[in-house]
Design a protein around this motif. Structure first.
Motif, short mmCIF file in Angstrom:
data_model
loop_
_atom_site.label_atom_id
_atom_site.label_comp_id
_atom_site.label_asym_id
_atom_site.label_seq_id
_atom_site.Cartn_x
_atom_site.Cartn_y
_atom_site.Cartn_z
N UNK A 8 130.47 -2.48 16.80
CA UNK A 8 129.10 -2.57 16.32
C UNK A 8 128.46 -1.19 16.40
N UNK A 9 127.91 -0.73 15.29
CA UNK A 9 127.28 0.58 15.21
C UNK A 9 125.79 0.37 15.00
N UNK A 10 124.98 0.90 15.90
CA UNK A 10 123.53 0.73 15.79
C UNK A 10 123.00 1.49 14.57
N UNK A 11 122.22 0.78 13.77
CA UNK A 11 121.55 1.39 12.62
C UNK A 11 120.05 1.13 12.69
N UNK A 12 119.58 0.81 13.88
CA UNK A 12 118.18 0.48 14.08
C UNK A 12 117.26 1.62 13.67
N UNK A 13 116.15 1.27 13.03
CA UNK A 13 115.13 2.24 12.61
C UNK A 13 113.87 1.98 13.41
N UNK A 14 113.40 3.00 14.11
CA UNK A 14 112.15 2.91 14.86
C UNK A 14 111.16 3.90 14.27
N UNK A 15 109.87 3.59 14.33
CA UNK A 15 108.89 4.54 13.82
C UNK A 15 108.84 5.81 14.69
N UNK A 16 108.63 6.94 14.04
CA UNK A 16 108.51 8.22 14.76
C UNK A 16 107.36 8.12 15.75
N UNK A 17 107.42 8.75 16.87
CA UNK A 17 108.36 9.79 17.27
C UNK A 17 109.55 9.26 18.08
N UNK A 18 109.71 7.94 18.17
CA UNK A 18 110.83 7.38 18.92
C UNK A 18 112.15 7.72 18.25
N UNK A 19 113.15 8.00 19.09
CA UNK A 19 114.50 8.27 18.58
C UNK A 19 115.14 6.95 18.15
N UNK A 20 115.87 6.98 17.05
CA UNK A 20 116.58 5.78 16.62
C UNK A 20 117.94 6.15 16.05
N UNK A 21 118.88 5.27 16.27
CA UNK A 21 120.25 5.51 15.81
C UNK A 21 120.33 5.57 14.29
N UNK A 22 119.52 4.76 13.63
CA UNK A 22 119.53 4.77 12.17
C UNK A 22 119.12 6.10 11.59
N UNK A 23 118.14 6.73 12.20
CA UNK A 23 117.70 8.04 11.75
C UNK A 23 118.74 9.11 12.05
#
Length: 101
Positions: A8-23
């Motif tokens: 399983x590969x994280x592709x989660x998107x979080x709003x900036x400025x939080x770090x996210x794997x998708x970004x």
């Protein structure tokens, strides 16, 4: 279908400025794992797929391999071949990327 291993590969998107794997190239990692497995003819035995949040985005991009439950952090595209060959094919986790929990 029952798979020998499941990635399983994280592709989660979080709003900036939080770090996210998708970004941080999560979707590119999904493609890289799928391509590496297909090149070896392993896509029937081992499944790689995108996942939502694995609760380790701060340490990401994150990948988890089951059934072992090995969590990897800061996974780069250049790490995919090593994870596939070492862990998925030869059952030896890539220690330098393993998250310690």
């Amino acid at each position: 279908m029952k798979f020998k291993k499941h990635v399983f590969i994280c592709t989660n998107q979080k709003p900036a400025p939080k770090k996210s794997c998708g970004e941080a190239h999560g979707l590119a990692l999904v493609d890289a794992f799928k391509d590496a497995l297909k090149q070896r003819g392993l896509q029937i035995e081992i499944r790689a797929q995108k996942a939502g949040c694995l609760d380790t985005c701060a340490l990401g991009p994150s990948v988890v391999v089951y059934p072992e439950g090995i969590n990897y952090g800061n996974v780069q595209l250049s790490d995919v071949e090593e994870i596939v060959e070492s862990h998925l094919v030869n059952d030896q986790p890539v220690e330098r990327l393993v998250l310690p929990f």
